[in-house]
Design an enzyme around this catalytic site. Structure first.
Site, short mmCIF file in Angstrom:
data_model
loop_
_atom_site.label_atom_id
_atom_site.label_comp_id
_atom_site.label_asym_id
_atom_site.label_seq_id
_atom_site.Cartn_x
_atom_site.Cartn_y
_atom_site.Cartn_z
N LYS A 1 0.84 -1.20 0.00
CA LYS A 1 0.00 0.00 0.00
C LYS A 1 0.87 1.25 0.00
O LYS A 1 1.87 1.34 0.75
CB LYS A 1 -0.91 -0.02 1.22
CG LYS A 1 -1.89 1.15 1.30
CD LYS A 1 -2.80 1.01 2.51
CE LYS A 1 -3.73 2.21 2.66
NZ LYS A 1 -4.64 2.07 3.82
N SER B 1 -9.00 3.43 2.70
CA SER B 1 -7.90 3.87 1.88
C SER B 1 -7.09 2.72 1.26
O SER B 1 -6.21 2.95 0.45
CB SER B 1 -6.96 4.75 2.72
OG SER B 1 -6.39 4.03 3.80
N SER C 1 -10.29 1.52 6.78
CA SER C 1 -9.54 1.42 5.53
C SER C 1 -9.19 0.00 5.11
O SER C 1 -8.81 -0.22 3.97
CB SER C 1 -8.28 2.27 5.60
OG SER C 1 -8.60 3.64 5.66
#
Length: 472
Positions: free
Chosen positions: A79, A154, A178
């Site tokens: 990520k 996210s 997220s």
């Protein structure tokens, strides 16, 4: 299309260890898949060149079996909120558009040590703010189930890459859902572990801020647990660590008699788009059919007090990280409005206001402890809206109710986040228009394995991630 991309991380590891395939074949299959579908999905960013990745895979094939780690030869993309040596790491911000770190953060160090081959990054919103994965560097990420709609965030790039079979396994992080919201929007599993379970580098404050955590995402619970084993090794330099556990062992249990407390829309406090509660109720019926005892629960704590505590602690946390960018006029102009809003709220807080928020959080902890004397797991929807247009920054209203901030539409995730509770996002199926949705299974602090056991029973009964995206 190679059948290798349909296999999970555990299956691929076994196939490579037994000689039925090789790391080179696995890498080639996933790179072919990325080339074929990443364009419209936009999940993988900063992808390394094919020749160097195949060379890394060939080196992995030469490693003796007794020296291979649990992620050996598996392609993974980290990520883009984490520094990875030699790979462009932007945090989705134009401030860091050209940043290429010269060393790894803890998470990629652990992935490499376990044998993973890091191929690039997964897309995320700027500095992880917001549950919609778009930024001015890479653009927006779509859910593979409708290429016009968001993958959430996210960890949206991670979830979309998993669902589209571009990765066998993915890492993510979770402050305000997220790991959970994108799992729901992409029909995969996302697990927010007990806070402190997954350590980070001991830089700056390691005592006070207890909101965000890293965690795993996967298309099966076995794979989820496999990655958690790698990530959840305590670091003695951190004060809130948890003991080592073998999360992939003893997952298969009979869930009969497990008690699930259904919190629904928190007595109407959380606005929900039509169909979400109905779909979750159908999933709960599935748990009942498995022998679980499901009971509806009245709101155990005032929702507005939770929101008050959350917004104070979140803005304070954001300010501690982003204030230096905000202080410099040149970089402040490159921050998105939501980041500026969070920082300025955080900077305006007094120490006593932060204390008051933590007192509210402590009150919720007492109420939750009482609930867990009656229930093994609490359940909530994973999101309050269906995947929305990827061109829309965030929902401004839900079922006619206005949202007063960029993140109010994700209020349903904060009960677990505030207390650092383990929360597993499980797929709950699809709505009338074919869009996926999920449900949170929340356990007491430290009971990560019990939550994963219930998730494993659900996976064996349903295997929702096996429903491949029709758009691809």
């Amino acid at each position: 299309m190679s059948g290798l991309i349909e296999l999970g991380a555990t299956e691929l590891a076994t196939a490579m260890a037994t000689g039925r395939t090789s790391a080179v074949e696995v890498m080639g299959a996933f790179l072919d898949r990325i080339a074929a579908v990443n364009g419209p999905v936009n999940a993988i960013v900063a992808l390394r060149d094919r020749d160097s990745l195949l060379a890394d895979a060939a080196q992995a094939d030469a490693v003796p079996l007794d020296r291979r780690g649990p992620l050996h030869g598996l392609p993974m993309a980290v990520k883009d909120l984490t520094a990875v040596k030699g790979i462009r790491s932007t945090w989705g911000s134009p401030i860091l558009a050209d940043n290429i770190p010269d060393k790894d953060d803890m998470l990629p160090r652990r992935l490499r040590a376990a044998g993973a081959i890091l191929i690039g990054k997964t897309n995320t919103p700027e500095f992880g703010l917001g549950s919609q994965s778009y930024n001015p560097i890479y653009g927006a990420t779509a859910t593979p189930y409708d290429l016009t709609r968001t993958s959430g965030g996210s960890s949206g790039g991670a979830a979309a890459a998993l669902a589209a079979r571009m990765l066998p396994l993915a890492d993510g992080s979770d402050m305000m859902g997220s790991l959970r919201n994108p799992a729901a929007f992409c029909n995969v599993y996302g697990f927010r572990p007990t806070w402190g379970r997954v350590p980070v580098d001991p830089v700056g404050d390691t005592f006070l801020d207890q909101l965000a955590t890293g965690g795993p995402m996967a298309r099966s619970i076995v794979d989820l647990a496999r990655l958690l084993n790698v990530l959840a090794v305590p670091d003695p330099r951190l004060p809130h660590g948890r003991p080592v556990e073998a999360f992939d062992q003893g997952l298969d249990i009979d869930p009969k008699g497990l008690r699930i407390g259904w919190l629904g829309d928190w007595g109407g406090a959380y606005a929900m788009e039509p169909g979400i509660l109905d779909l979750c109720q159908s999933a709960l019926d599935g748990f009942t059919a498995m022998g679980c005892i499901v009971e509806s629960v009245a709101p155990p704590f005032p929702a507005e007090r939770l929101w008050d505590a959350w917004t104070t602690l979140r803005s304070w946390s954001a300010a501690t990280k982003l204030a230096p960018w905000h202080a410099n006029p040149k970089t402040r102009d490159l921050l998105k409005p939501e980041a500026i809003w969070e920082v300025e709220r955080g900077l305006a807080l007094s120490a006593m206001e932060v204390h008051r928020a933590s007192v509210l959080r402590s009150g919720w902890n007492v109420a939750a402890a009482d609930l867990f004397t009656r229930f093994d797991v609490l359940a909530l929807p994973t999101a309050q809206v269906w995947p929305f247009a990827k061109t829309q920054p965030w929902p401004t209203a839900i079922a006619g109710r206005p949202m007063d901030s960029y993140h109010r539409w994700m209020e349903v995730v904060i009960p677990a986040s505030l207390l650092g509770l383990p929360a597993l996002a499980v797929p709950a199926g699809f709505g009338a228009d074919g869009l996926p949705m999920g449900m949170q299974l929340i356990g007491p602090r430290g009971q990560d394995h019990r939550v994963l056991q219930l998730g494993q029973a659900w996976h064996r009964a349903t295997d929702w991630p096996g429903c491949r995206p029709p758009a691809l």
